[in-house]
Write a protein that holds these residues in place. Structure first.
Motif, short mmCIF file in Angstrom:
data_model
loop_
_atom_site.label_atom_id
_atom_site.label_comp_id
_atom_site.label_asym_id
_atom_site.label_seq_id
_atom_site.Cartn_x
_atom_site.Cartn_y
_atom_site.Cartn_z
N MET A 1 -4.09 -0.59 -7.65
CA MET A 1 -4.71 0.80 -7.25
C MET A 1 -6.00 0.21 -6.47
O MET A 1 -6.47 0.87 -5.75
N LYS A 2 -6.51 -1.03 -6.66
CA LYS A 2 -7.54 -1.38 -6.08
C LYS A 2 -7.48 -1.41 -4.57
O LYS A 2 -8.44 -0.94 -3.70
N TYR B 1 -12.71 4.90 4.91
CA TYR B 1 -12.78 6.31 5.32
C TYR B 1 -14.06 7.10 4.93
O TYR B 1 -14.17 8.17 5.37
N ARG B 2 -14.68 6.32 3.94
CA ARG B 2 -15.83 7.20 3.40
C ARG B 2 -16.72 7.81 4.09
O ARG B 2 -17.07 8.76 4.17
N PHE C 1 -16.38 9.24 6.84
CA PHE C 1 -15.81 10.38 7.47
C PHE C 1 -16.03 11.73 6.51
O PHE C 1 -15.89 12.77 6.96
N TRP C 2 -16.19 11.30 5.20
CA TRP C 2 -16.46 12.61 4.26
C TRP C 2 -17.82 12.71 4.03
O TRP C 2 -18.37 13.82 3.46
N ALA D 1 -5.34 0.22 -2.70
CA ALA D 1 -5.41 1.66 -2.43
C ALA D 1 -6.96 2.23 -2.18
O ALA D 1 -7.20 2.97 -1.38
N LEU D 2 -7.65 1.85 -3.13
CA LEU D 2 -9.01 2.34 -3.16
C LEU D 2 -9.90 1.70 -2.09
O LEU D 2 -10.60 2.28 -1.45
N TYR E 1 -8.54 1.05 0.55
CA TYR E 1 -8.28 1.63 1.81
C TYR E 1 -8.97 2.82 2.21
O TYR E 1 -9.25 3.25 3.32
N LEU E 2 -8.78 3.81 1.05
CA LEU E 2 -9.66 4.82 1.03
C LEU E 2 -11.12 4.70 1.37
O LEU E 2 -11.68 5.54 2.23
N LEU F 1 0.82 3.97 -3.04
CA LEU F 1 0.54 5.58 -2.69
C LEU F 1 1.60 6.28 -2.81
O LEU F 1 1.56 7.45 -3.50
N LEU G 1 2.07 6.79 -6.72
CA LEU G 1 1.04 7.75 -7.38
C LEU G 1 1.14 8.98 -6.78
O LEU G 1 0.66 10.02 -7.31
N ALA G 2 2.10 9.37 -5.70
CA ALA G 2 2.12 10.80 -5.06
C ALA G 2 2.98 11.63 -5.96
O ALA G 2 3.78 12.30 -5.39
N LEU H 1 0.74 -1.10 -0.01
CA LEU H 1 0.11 0.06 -0.07
C LEU H 1 0.86 1.38 -0.03
O LEU H 1 0.71 2.29 -0.76
N SER H 2 1.72 1.30 0.78
CA SER H 2 2.90 2.51 0.93
C SER H 2 3.47 2.71 -0.58
O SER H 2 3.53 3.68 -0.98
#
Lengths: 115, 115
Positions: free
Chosen positions: A75-76, A85-86, A88-89, A78-79, A81-82, A8, A11-12, A4-5
């Motif tokens: 990417m899957k 947190y869905r 929270f937004w 990573a997605l 992971y994000l 990310l 991609l950063a 994952l690191s």
DNA sequence: TCTATATTAAACCAATTAGTTATCAACTAT
DNA sequence: ATAGTTGATAACTAATTGGTTTAATATAGA
């Protein structure tokens, strides 16, 4: 480094995201990929190595070319992971917001059930 | 640095992801957040500054504490970015894979329609 | 075989990062 | 006022990153 690191951090970087965007249009050689950039070919080659190491790019071998292609599978993760947190937004999932929504609904439509 | 790069590079570190995970459980002070880690408080403070700079953490001020809370909104942009590549890992959308799936279906269930 | 093309590798450099320890600042409580 | 707590900042170091230029490797074609 964990995958994952690696994903990310690969991609950063806008250059690397640009390379992936080009590869989304199809396989390309290092030269093709480097052409839009002002930096040296060697620099692009290094960026590709980072992407390759993160598993986001795989490469073939035809003649003196080493054609690159996109592999989006990392990417899957990573997605996913994000996504965790869905809530929270998407503010309507937060405690306070749920309460406020409920109060608002009661005010505007007294007695109506929650959807 | 653009916000997407800032978000992704902030997230590309297991310590920082750990801090966010703790904050997902609720507001916490720097000391609270640092406690599970072996590194110095100053190091954690720096990680928090990175997260804050990326907009993933906001902080209040009560007494000598500077309570941190999660702000996941920047993650949405990152998730939207990754989502734009979804078709590349949802293999049934790729040309080759669609073909292979079709062939496999024909072999295993001749004459059967695709789902 | 010689030359041109495509790409990587090596050596180097400047800037950034992730960590340290020590010091400073803000606030509490005695 | 003074001491204790919480946290940030400063100064430093080692490792990493992103770039360069120059050389090396692999292949194609004359």
């Amino acid at each position: 480094m964990d995958t994952l690191s690696a994903t990310l951090s690969a991609l950063a970087d806008p250059t690397r995201r640009g390379l992936l965007a080009q590869l989304a249009l199809g396989e390309a050689t290092v030269g093709d990929l480097a052409e839009p950039y002002e930096m040296s070919l060697a620099a692009v080659s290094k960026h590709l190595k980072v992407l390759e190491h993160a598993g986001l790019v795989t490469r073939g071998r035809t003649a003196q070319y080493r054609p690159c292609r996109l592999d989006a599978k990392p990417m899957k993760e990573a997605l996913d992971y994000l996504s965790s947190y869905r809530r929270f937004w998407e503010e309507n999932f937060s405690r306070l917001d749920a309460l406020l929504e409920e109060m608002k609904a009661d005010t505007e439509n007294p007695g109506k059930d929650r959807t």
